[in-house]
Design a protein around this motif. Structure first.
Motif, short mmCIF file in Angstrom:
data_model
loop_
_atom_site.label_atom_id
_atom_site.label_comp_id
_atom_site.label_asym_id
_atom_site.label_seq_id
_atom_site.Cartn_x
_atom_site.Cartn_y
_atom_site.Cartn_z
N ASN A 62 -4.73 -10.92 -3.29
CA ASN A 62 -4.37 -10.01 -4.38
C ASN A 62 -5.22 -10.26 -5.62
O ASN A 62 -5.74 -9.34 -6.24
CB ASN A 62 -2.88 -10.14 -4.73
CG ASN A 62 -1.99 -9.34 -3.82
OD1 ASN A 62 -2.44 -8.43 -3.12
ND2 ASN A 62 -0.71 -9.67 -3.81
N LEU A 113 0.89 -1.16 0.00
CA LEU A 113 0.00 0.00 0.00
C LEU A 113 0.93 1.20 0.00
O LEU A 113 1.58 1.49 0.99
CB LEU A 113 -0.89 -0.01 1.24
CG LEU A 113 -1.77 -1.24 1.37
CD1 LEU A 113 -2.53 -1.20 2.68
CD2 LEU A 113 -2.70 -1.35 0.20
N GLN A 171 -4.85 -0.40 -8.04
CA GLN A 171 -6.15 0.28 -8.03
C GLN A 171 -5.87 1.74 -8.32
O GLN A 171 -5.09 2.38 -7.61
CB GLN A 171 -6.83 0.13 -6.68
CG GLN A 171 -8.15 0.92 -6.54
CD GLN A 171 -9.21 0.49 -7.52
OE1 GLN A 171 -9.44 1.19 -8.50
NE2 GLN A 171 -9.84 -0.63 -7.29
N SER A 188 -4.17 4.20 -5.70
CA SER A 188 -4.51 4.23 -4.29
C SER A 188 -4.07 2.96 -3.59
O SER A 188 -4.01 2.90 -2.37
CB SER A 188 -6.02 4.43 -4.11
OG SER A 188 -6.72 3.37 -4.72
N ARG A 189 -3.74 1.93 -4.38
CA ARG A 189 -3.39 0.64 -3.79
C ARG A 189 -2.58 -0.16 -4.79
O ARG A 189 -2.87 -0.13 -5.99
CB ARG A 189 -4.69 -0.07 -3.43
CG ARG A 189 -4.57 -1.42 -2.85
CD ARG A 189 -5.99 -1.99 -2.65
NE ARG A 189 -5.89 -3.35 -2.26
CZ ARG A 189 -6.18 -3.81 -1.06
NH1 ARG A 189 -6.63 -2.99 -0.14
NH2 ARG A 189 -6.06 -5.09 -0.77
N TYR A 226 -8.70 -4.27 -6.81
CA TYR A 226 -7.82 -3.74 -7.85
C TYR A 226 -8.61 -3.64 -9.15
O TYR A 226 -9.60 -4.35 -9.34
CB TYR A 226 -6.61 -4.66 -8.07
CG TYR A 226 -5.74 -4.81 -6.85
CD1 TYR A 226 -4.95 -3.76 -6.41
CD2 TYR A 226 -5.73 -6.00 -6.13
CE1 TYR A 226 -4.16 -3.89 -5.28
CE2 TYR A 226 -4.94 -6.14 -5.01
CZ TYR A 226 -4.15 -5.09 -4.58
OH TYR A 226 -3.37 -5.22 -3.47
#
Length: 190
Positions: free
Chosen positions: A131, A15, A158, A95-96, A136
């Motif tokens: 994952n 992250l 994401q 964001s991720r 995502y």
């Protein structure tokens, strides 16, 4: 059947924020990536997501390049590890991020079989599965095959999906008609 297959897999969720692609992230020029296996992983991932009612992941070309570079480095090192620079190598907004890495060695097995076995191993691991089925919307897969060993990096992200560069339509000017040659002693009539 899995006795003859040596699977080493590792997973990590990243992250992060960050952003610049260092030149050292590029794969060596002699590396050949296996696009068929890369497509096979994307298809397997999206099939697993569809079975859970999740949207498919869009292939991100920049993520794919980062994954390919890391798979080449894994092959060169001869051991599995996560890319410590993944977040710095992706220049887009996000964001991720997440990453799955794996390797499989099985003499005589096809690339398709290695993809299927590695995907099964990823799905059997809670971190890898998280994952694959995670929050995502993009993926980039890099696969290097060296002899009977496959090295794979799957990058998840994401964020906004990059728009492809515009297609520039070419509008050639019409070629003007060629003049009709006039031979000596002949006249051209209008």
């Amino acid at each position: 059947m899995l006795r003859s297959l040596r699977l080493l897999i590792a997973v990590g969720l990243l992250l992060t924020t960050g952003l610049v692609v260092p030149a050292s992230a590029q794969a060596p020029a002699a590396t050949t990536f296996h696009s068929g296996a890369e497509d096979g992983f994307v298809a397997a991932i999206n099939s697993a997501r569809a079975a859970q009612g999740l949207a498919p992941l869009v292939v991100n070309a920049e993520l794919r390049g980062v994954a390919q570079g890391w798979s080449a480095q894994l092959r060169d090192a001869g051991r599995l590890s996560h890319n410590p620079h993944y977040a710095d190598q992706y220049t887009g907004q996000r964001s991720r991020m997440g990453e799955n890495v794996g390797t499989a060695t099985a003499p005589g097995w096809s690339a398709d079989t290695l993809v299927a076995r590695l995907h099964e191993a990823f799905m059997a691991s809670s971190g890898h599965r998280a994952n694959i089925l995670g929050d995502y919307n993009q993926v980039g897969v890099g696969v290097v095959i060296d002899g009977s060993t496959m090295w794979v990096t799957v990058n998840f992200l994401q964020g906004p999906v990059p728009t492809p560069p515009p297609v520039v339509e070419r509008h050639d000017e019409p070629t003007p008609p060629r003049p009709t040659p006039v031979l000596p002693g002949h006249f051209r009539r209008p």
